[in-house]
Write a protein that holds these residues in place. Structure first.
Motif, mmCIF file in Angstrom:
data_model
loop_
_atom_site.group_PDB
_atom_site.id
_atom_site.type_symbol
_atom_site.label_atom_id
_atom_site.label_comp_id
_atom_site.label_asym_id
_atom_site.label_seq_id
_atom_site.Cartn_x
_atom_site.Cartn_y
_atom_site.Cartn_z
ATOM 1 N N ILE A 1 58.671 -9.498 37.318
ATOM 2 C CA ILE A 1 59.972 -8.878 37.620
ATOM 3 C C ILE A 1 59.918 -7.380 37.864
ATOM 4 O O ILE A 1 60.955 -6.768 38.141
ATOM 5 C CB ILE A 1 60.978 -9.156 36.472
ATOM 6 C CG1 ILE A 1 60.495 -8.496 35.176
ATOM 7 C CG2 ILE A 1 61.187 -10.653 36.283
ATOM 8 C CD1 ILE A 1 61.477 -8.611 34.019
ATOM 9 N N LYS B 1 67.668 -7.793 44.227
ATOM 10 C CA LYS B 1 67.466 -6.728 43.259
ATOM 11 C C LYS B 1 68.564 -6.824 42.201
ATOM 12 O O LYS B 1 69.713 -7.146 42.503
ATOM 13 C CB LYS B 1 67.513 -5.356 43.940
ATOM 14 C CG LYS B 1 66.439 -5.150 44.996
ATOM 15 C CD LYS B 1 65.044 -5.030 44.386
ATOM 16 C CE LYS B 1 64.010 -4.721 45.464
ATOM 17 N NZ LYS B 1 62.636 -4.592 44.906
ATOM 18 N N LYS C 1 61.905 -6.116 40.790
ATOM 19 C CA LYS C 1 63.173 -6.816 41.023
ATOM 20 C C LYS C 1 64.405 -5.999 40.641
ATOM 21 O O LYS C 1 65.527 -6.492 40.734
ATOM 22 C CB LYS C 1 63.200 -8.139 40.230
ATOM 23 C CG LYS C 1 62.043 -9.078 40.521
ATOM 24 C CD LYS C 1 61.999 -9.496 41.978
ATOM 25 C CE LYS C 1 60.834 -10.449 42.227
ATOM 26 N NZ LYS C 1 60.685 -10.755 43.667
#
Length: 206
Positions: free
Chosen positions: A147, A128, A150
């Motif tokens: 993403i 992360k 993420k």
């Protein structure tokens, strides 16, 4: 290097040296693997280093932040940014193994402790991040889909965690799905004609 010193006059001597040494390393490795376009290598500092450092003109990464460089290719923008922000962690992600192996060597030669290349597809990465940076990988909506999960849930910044895209040309179609996007035209920061159409696009993770 004159351009770098012109626009980043407060860099330390060690940072200036690393940015200077960068061209020598790429001149060597680019003869074996096409890390960056050989057609633009003569303009290495403007088209590659300074363009990537456009992010540093519009945004400051706090010490301790973690940033993914998605589709780093030849190490841009991750390597120049890791030199300018030595207390920020940069994870340089690319799926092409031979490029990652060379980037590992360049990072070793530069003694960069905060840059970490990984050979993996971005969507398979479990880490992360506070932010994602990327240059000329593909369209913004495609990257956003890769993403969107993420980012760290909690932001240490006044703005939400998100992505910073280095772009050129007309991107009006690309950002239609992102009405909250903020565009920073780099012509406001760099006076050279190359930057007339170049920009940094910030999009939060919402």
């Amino acid at each position: 290097m004159k351009l770098i010193k012109k626009y980043f006059p407060f860099l330390l001597d060690q940072q200036i040296y690393k940015l200077y040494y960068l061209k020598n390393l790429y001149a060597y490795w680019n003869a074996y693997v096409n890390l960056i376009s050989r057609k633009t290598f003569h303009d290495f500092y403007q088209q590659h280093v300074l363009f990537c450092l456009g992010i540093a003109k519009v945004f400051y990464f706090f010490p301790g932040s973690c940033v993914m460089d998605l589709g780093t290719g030849g190490g841009f923008p991750g390597i120049p940014l890791s030199i300018v922000f030595p207390n920020t962690e940069f994870i340089l992600v690319d799926s092409i193994k031979k490029k990652i192996k060379i980037i590992e060597q360049i990072i070793y030669d530069l003694h960069l402790k905060n840059a970490h290349p990984i050979c993996i597809r971005a969507e398979k990465l479990e880490n992360k991040f506070d932010f994602v940076v990327t240059r000329a990988v593909t369209k913004i909506d495609i990257i956003h889909n890769w993403i969107k999960n993420k980012f760290k849930c909690k932001s240490t910044y006044k703005i939400k965690n998100g992505a910073l895209y280095l772009k050129g040309g007309n991107i009006s179609e690309e950002i239609k799905k992102f009405p909250h996007a903020i565009i920073y035209p780099l012509k406001h920061y760099f006076k050279e004609p190359f930057f007339i159409t170049k920009k940094v696009v910030w999009i939060s993770n919402i």
